[in-house]
Design an enzyme around this catalytic site. Structure first.
Site, PDB file in Angstrom:
ATOM      1  N   GLU A 145       1.013  -1.192  -0.014  1.00  0.00           N
ATOM      2  CA  GLU A 145      -0.031   0.051  -0.164  1.00  0.00           C
ATOM      3  C   GLU A 145       1.000   1.151   0.100  1.00  0.00           C
ATOM      4  OE1 GLU A 145      -3.465  -0.242   2.455  1.00  0.00           O
ATOM      5  OE2 GLU A 145      -3.666   1.799   2.337  1.00  0.00           O
ATOM      6  N   ARG A 146       0.451   2.296  -0.927  1.00  0.00           N
ATOM      7  CA  ARG A 146       1.550   3.397  -1.082  1.00  0.00           C
ATOM      8  C   ARG A 146       2.754   3.029  -1.443  1.00  0.00           C
ATOM      9  NH1 ARG A 146      -3.427   5.872  -1.956  1.00  0.00           N
ATOM     10  NH2 ARG A 146      -4.478   5.672  -0.447  1.00  0.00           N
ATOM     11  N   ASN A 188      -3.132  -1.677   7.853  1.00  0.00           N
ATOM     12  CA  ASN A 188      -4.541  -2.197   7.218  1.00  0.00           C
ATOM     13  C   ASN A 188      -4.657  -3.786   7.342  1.00  0.00           C
ATOM     14  OD1 ASN A 188      -5.769   0.410   6.862  1.00  0.00           O
ATOM     15  ND2 ASN A 188      -5.110   0.679   4.850  1.00  0.00           N
ATOM     16  N   GLU A 271     -10.310   4.446   9.232  1.00  0.00           N
ATOM     17  CA  GLU A 271     -10.520   4.185   7.860  1.00  0.00           C
ATOM     18  C   GLU A 271     -11.117   2.488   7.749  1.00  0.00           C
ATOM     19  OE1 GLU A 271      -6.714   5.311   5.957  1.00  0.00           O
ATOM     20  OE2 GLU A 271      -7.331   7.216   6.117  1.00  0.00           O
ATOM     21  N   ASP A 350      -2.460  14.495   7.170  1.00  0.00           N
ATOM     22  CA  ASP A 350      -2.095  13.192   6.840  1.00  0.00           C
ATOM     23  C   ASP A 350      -0.751  13.139   5.968  1.00  0.00           C
ATOM     24  OD1 ASP A 350      -1.886  10.564   6.153  1.00  0.00           O
ATOM     25  OD2 ASP A 350      -3.653  10.399   4.663  1.00  0.00           O
ATOM     26  N   GLU A 378       3.835   9.129  -0.585  1.00  0.00           N
ATOM     27  CA  GLU A 378       2.647   9.232  -1.064  1.00  0.00           C
ATOM     28  C   GLU A 378       2.316  10.502  -1.466  1.00  0.00           C
ATOM     29  OE1 GLU A 378      -0.094   7.909   1.878  1.00  0.00           O
ATOM     30  OE2 GLU A 378      -1.939   8.305   0.621  1.00  0.00           O
ATOM     31  N   GLU A 485       6.973  21.727  -2.815  1.00  0.00           N
ATOM     32  CA  GLU A 485       5.729  22.463  -2.366  1.00  0.00           C
ATOM     33  C   GLU A 485       5.246  23.591  -3.016  1.00  0.00           C
ATOM     34  OE1 GLU A 485       7.324  24.678   1.280  1.00  0.00           O
ATOM     35  OE2 GLU A 485       5.166  24.796   1.955  1.00  0.00           O
ATOM     36  N   TRP A 515     -14.090  12.666   2.807  1.00  0.00           N
ATOM     37  CA  TRP A 515     -12.677  12.538   3.835  1.00  0.00           C
ATOM     38  C   TRP A 515     -12.382  13.517   4.541  1.00  0.00           C
ATOM     39  CZ3 TRP A 515     -10.710   7.684   3.824  1.00  0.00           C
ATOM     40  CH2 TRP A 515     -11.229   6.634   2.776  1.00  0.00           C
TER      41      TRP A 515
END
Ligand code: GCV
Length: 681
Positions: A145-146, A188, A271, A350, A378, A485, A515
């Protein structure tokens, strides 16, 4: 390097030459001392030196590595050089291993002029990487994941890999930058992963066997619902005696298989993951249940504070995701068992490229806290963009919250989500290796200068002898987080990313979603009012002086303005620019700086440690970075021009009707991604 070979990262064989060509004595006993001896012996076999296990006459050795209870503990070592001998003394075998890697980092300088004894000890006792690796390939999130570097080092298609030699190489790399704990599966926890705690425990034990010789303890992400998922119980309620017994027995089986097991990591009520709320219990009840099971064995529970409502109604302006962790956890301060570590993401949302620090970090003095960073990129370019994150982490770790730095407040250690996979370069983008390296080094010493760590990584990885290459890499990487950024979300507003994969711009992608990540741009202004005076009151979660600094639009730092305030486009920043002009200027500048990276890299010839494969991989990634940075610039500028109707002071096109320039810089291959950032092959 052929496709099947693996890049040496920051431990190329030649880094061992200064040790391997000399005479070393290793004094001490224990498995980690054996590792030290083996490492030196391998270096000597390659470079002609000698290693002994007992001291002969004085002056006979160039390097003395010895455990010594009088060297002080704390997991570190003492390093000195006198009369032609370099000495590492450490109270523990682990300290000796880290001392050996310090000598590797110094290279020939470790054997030059004398230097007085200096003591190095880690700021954080636990320096941990969490792998979001799935055992079974997840239909949406894949194997990792990611993950942006191929498959998992540990798991493939539902099973443990047969060949764990990459894990061995990984363990060496991690020890060389100071990491001492690894969680081997995703927070997860799905069906296959839940079984790692029970009938698939042997897989975890096999990984522990490979990681152990390098001082790395294995941790496991577990499901709070494990008693029902894999235990056959009707409930996972923490108040149920059967559930308590089940966890005690499960922990007992784990320690029987892995005596030095580190502990559990838990994502609960977050989540979609199950948690104590499902039984009307608090997170202290939930965490303490697992802590009690681990306590007899010395294990810890990393209990994540990433708990928020992910079914928010976007029309509801009173709910603020940024508030959630504090609201849930701060009232529980003092209620957690001593072996619970509350794992708090550095920011309240996050892992965005720019967020304020989570106020939870300063608000729970009676709880052991670990701060969680994200090495996997991510939200910072997914290892297609150059983005050296140690600059950001250093700023965060030094930040004074409630009179103490964040690093000091993180008594429970530092944790980061890993960025490696089975890619030959480990991290997809070869330059993303620097983030993994620097995370380990900052976890050891949060006061270290991120620019110096970058140079250290460059020297180890590319060699110390090519000043042009070193300068070019430094220039490309040192300011790259700020460049990223600039061309992405402005002034701390965050989350203007494409929903789902979180790559590339989608300004309104999350604006009307569940979200809780909104920017509230309208024709007059942009930003989230989180003040006590008129907004969600989030500023009130900070200690002085930050609660007031962030509350006032006049004292709030520019880079966080839109995180805390909704302001008109004409609002004048401390920099003197208006918000709207700042958005335009930074997006033009950021995309230009991405283009400059290509020119710099083009000046680097193939040769030495810049192999043709490495050169091509970096070129391919830079091509995509430039394409993506332009996409960000154009979408953000067009969006805000359309909303505000304010033109650019410098007359640059904001909503181009014709292509601005060639799609890709001359000399760079068209990247294998379509405009959505999805691989085309
Ligand atoms: C592992 C973000 C990521 C999720 C991740 C989650 C977490 O929401 O997008 O992929 O889940 O953070 O930290 O648990």
């Amino acid at each position: 390097m052929s496709e099947t070979e693996v890049h040496h990262a920051w431990l190329p064989p030649v880094a061992w030459q200064p040790i391997g060509s000399r005479r070393t004595v290793v004094i001490g006993t224990g498995a980690l001392v054996d590792t030290v001896r083996n490492e030196v012996a391998q270096a000597c076999a390659r470079y002609g030196g000698k290693v002994r296990t007992a001291r002969a006459g004085a002056g006979e050795f160039d390097l003395v590595l010895r455990t010594d209870p009088e060297a002080g503990d704390g997991g570190g070592y003492e390093l000195s050089r006198a009369s032609g001998t370099t000495t590492v003394r450490a109270a523990t075998p682990a300290g000796l291993l880290y001392g050996l890697f310090h000598v590797v980092r110094l290279g020939a300088a470790a054997f030059g002029a004398d230097f007085p004894a200096r003591t190095e000890s880690p700021a954080a006792q636990r320096r941990m990487l969490d792998h979001w690796d799935n055992v079974a390939v997840h239909p949406v999130m894949g194997q990792v994941e990611r993950g942006y570097a191929g498959g998992s080092l540990f798991w493939r298609d539902g099973v443990l890999r047969d060949d764990l030699s990459r894990v061995h190489a990984y363990a060496r790399l991690l020890a060389a930058c100071g990491i001492n704990a690894v969680t081997v599966n995703n927070v997860n926890v799905h069906a296959a992963e839940a079984r790692l705690l029970t009938d698939r425990l042997a897989d975890v034990a096999a990984l522990a066997t490979v990681l152990r010789p390098y001082g790395i303890r294995v941790h496991l992400s577990v499901s709070f619902a494990a008693p029902t998922l894999v235990g056959g119980l009707p409930t996972a309620d923490p108040a149920d005696e059967g559930v308590r017994r089940w966890w005690r027995e499960a922990a007992g089986r784990v320690y029987a298989a892995i005596p030095d097991f580190g502990g559990f990591v838990v994502k609960a009520d977050s989540e979609g993951q199950p948690g104590p709320f499902g039984y009307g219990r608090s997170h202290a009840d939930g965490a303490n249940l697992l802590a009690a099971a681990l306590e007899p064995f010395g294990g810890v529970v990393h209990w994540r504070a990433f708990v928020y409502n992910h079914h928010q109604d976007w029309r509801d302006r009173s709910t603020d995701r940024a508030r959630a962790a504090y609201d849930h956890f701060v009232p529980l301060d003092g209620q957690f068992h001593a072996n619970v570590v509350l794992q708090v993401k550095y920011g309240p949302i996050d892992f965005q490229p720019r967020e304020p620090l989570s106020p939870v970090i300063a608000a729970m003095p009676a709880t052991s806290l670990a701060v969680e960073l994200q090495v996997t990129q991510e939200y910072t370019g997914q290892q297609r963009h150059v983005c050296y994150l140690a600059t950001q982490w250093s700023e965060l770790l030094r930040f004074p919250l409630a009179g103490r730095s964040v690093a000091e407040l993180a008594g429970g250690g530092l944790v980061a989500v890993s960025n490696v996979g089975d890619d030959p370069f480990w991290t997809g983008h070869p330059l993303a290796q620097a983030n993994l390296y620097a995370f380990g080094r900052l976890a050891w010493d949060p006061g270290a200068d991120p620019g110096a760590l970058l140079d250290e990584w460059i020297s180890l990885t590319f060699g110390p002898d090519d000043p042009d290459l070193r300068r070019t890499l430094h220039l490309m990487m040192d300011g790259s987080w700020r460049t990223y950024e600039r061309y992405t979300a402005p002034l701390g507003v965050g989350f203007m990313v494409r929903p789902g994969d979180h790559y590339g711009p989608a300004v309104d992608g999350y604006e009307y979603s569940r979200w809780g990540t909104y920017h509230f741009a309208d024709r007059d202004g942009v930003g989230v009012d989180r003040t006590r005076a008129s907004g969600t009151g989030f500023t009130g979660q900070y200690p002085a002086p930050w609660s007031d600094v962030y509350e006032s639009v006049w004292s709030c730092p520019d880079e966080l303005l839109l995180f805390f305030h909704h302001v008109p486009y004409g609002h004048v920043l401390h920099s003197g620019s208006t918000v709207i002009q700042h958005i335009y200027d930074t997006h033009f500048a950021g995309a230009e700086q991405a283009e400059e990276l290509v020119a710099r890299w083009r000046s680097v010839p193939v040769g030495g440690r810049v192999t043709a494969e490495l050169h091509a991989r970096v070129s391919e990634r830079l091509g995509e970075q430039v394409r993506s940075a332009r996409e960000w610039r154009d979408q953000i500028n067009a969006y805000f021009w359309r909303k505000s109707g304010v033109p650019d002071e410098h007359g640059r096109p904001l909503d181009a009707t014709a292509p601005r320039a060639a799609a890709f810089p001359v000399g760079v291959e068209d990247p294998a991604f379509d405009v959505d950032g999805r691989a085309t092959e």
